[in-house]
Write a protein that holds these residues in place. Sequence first.
Motif, PDB file in Angstrom:
ATOM      1  N   LEU A  70       0.824  -1.218   0.000  1.00  0.00           N
ATOM      2  CA  LEU A  70       0.000   0.000   0.000  1.00  0.00           C
ATOM      3  C   LEU A  70       0.850   1.257   0.000  1.00  0.00           C
ATOM      4  O   LEU A  70       0.514   2.244  -0.657  1.00  0.00           O
ATOM      5  CB  LEU A  70      -0.950  -0.015   1.201  1.00  0.00           C
ATOM      6  N   VAL A  72      -6.118   5.301   1.247  1.00  0.00           N
ATOM      7  CA  VAL A  72      -6.623   3.958   0.976  1.00  0.00           C
ATOM      8  C   VAL A  72      -8.068   3.881   1.451  1.00  0.00           C
ATOM      9  O   VAL A  72      -8.382   4.293   2.565  1.00  0.00           O
ATOM     10  CB  VAL A  72      -5.762   2.903   1.703  1.00  0.00           C
ATOM     11  N   ALA A 123      -6.265   2.155  -4.397  1.00  0.00           N
ATOM     12  CA  ALA A 123      -6.229   1.060  -3.428  1.00  0.00           C
ATOM     13  C   ALA A 123      -7.503   0.997  -2.607  1.00  0.00           C
ATOM     14  O   ALA A 123      -7.904   1.971  -1.972  1.00  0.00           O
ATOM     15  CB  ALA A 123      -5.023   1.208  -2.525  1.00  0.00           C
TER      16      ALA A 123
END
Length: 119
Positions: free
Chosen positions: A27, A52, A36
């Motif tokens: 990530l 994210v 993501a």
Amino acid sequence: MIKVLYDGWTAVYQPNSPPAIHLLTLLEQRHPEVQALVALPGEPPEWLSGEVQAHVLPTADTPGARLAWEQRQLPRLAVSLGAQLLHLTTATPALFSSLPVVLSPAEFPAPKPKGLASR
């Protein structure tokens, strides 16, 4: 931009394991063109970046629930979110899914599990 759904099971239930640490690295080092999305079976870990998107599907930490997570919940969530890829840090992809899966296993070999659900 490509949407990638990452499996965050280990980030919740085994946060210090190699797959969880590998997920964190993936990530943090992802390409700027990757959007993501992370599927989590419980509350997001503190280290999860604001960039994210976390998607929490409350799921118990049992072998049967993990099997259902891998085989049904992750593929369904990926499709519903419009993800083009599912990225796993364990070698347990769904047997019947039309979604492309990327495996980057980061786990140590373990003793053979006992019982059908834990396989």
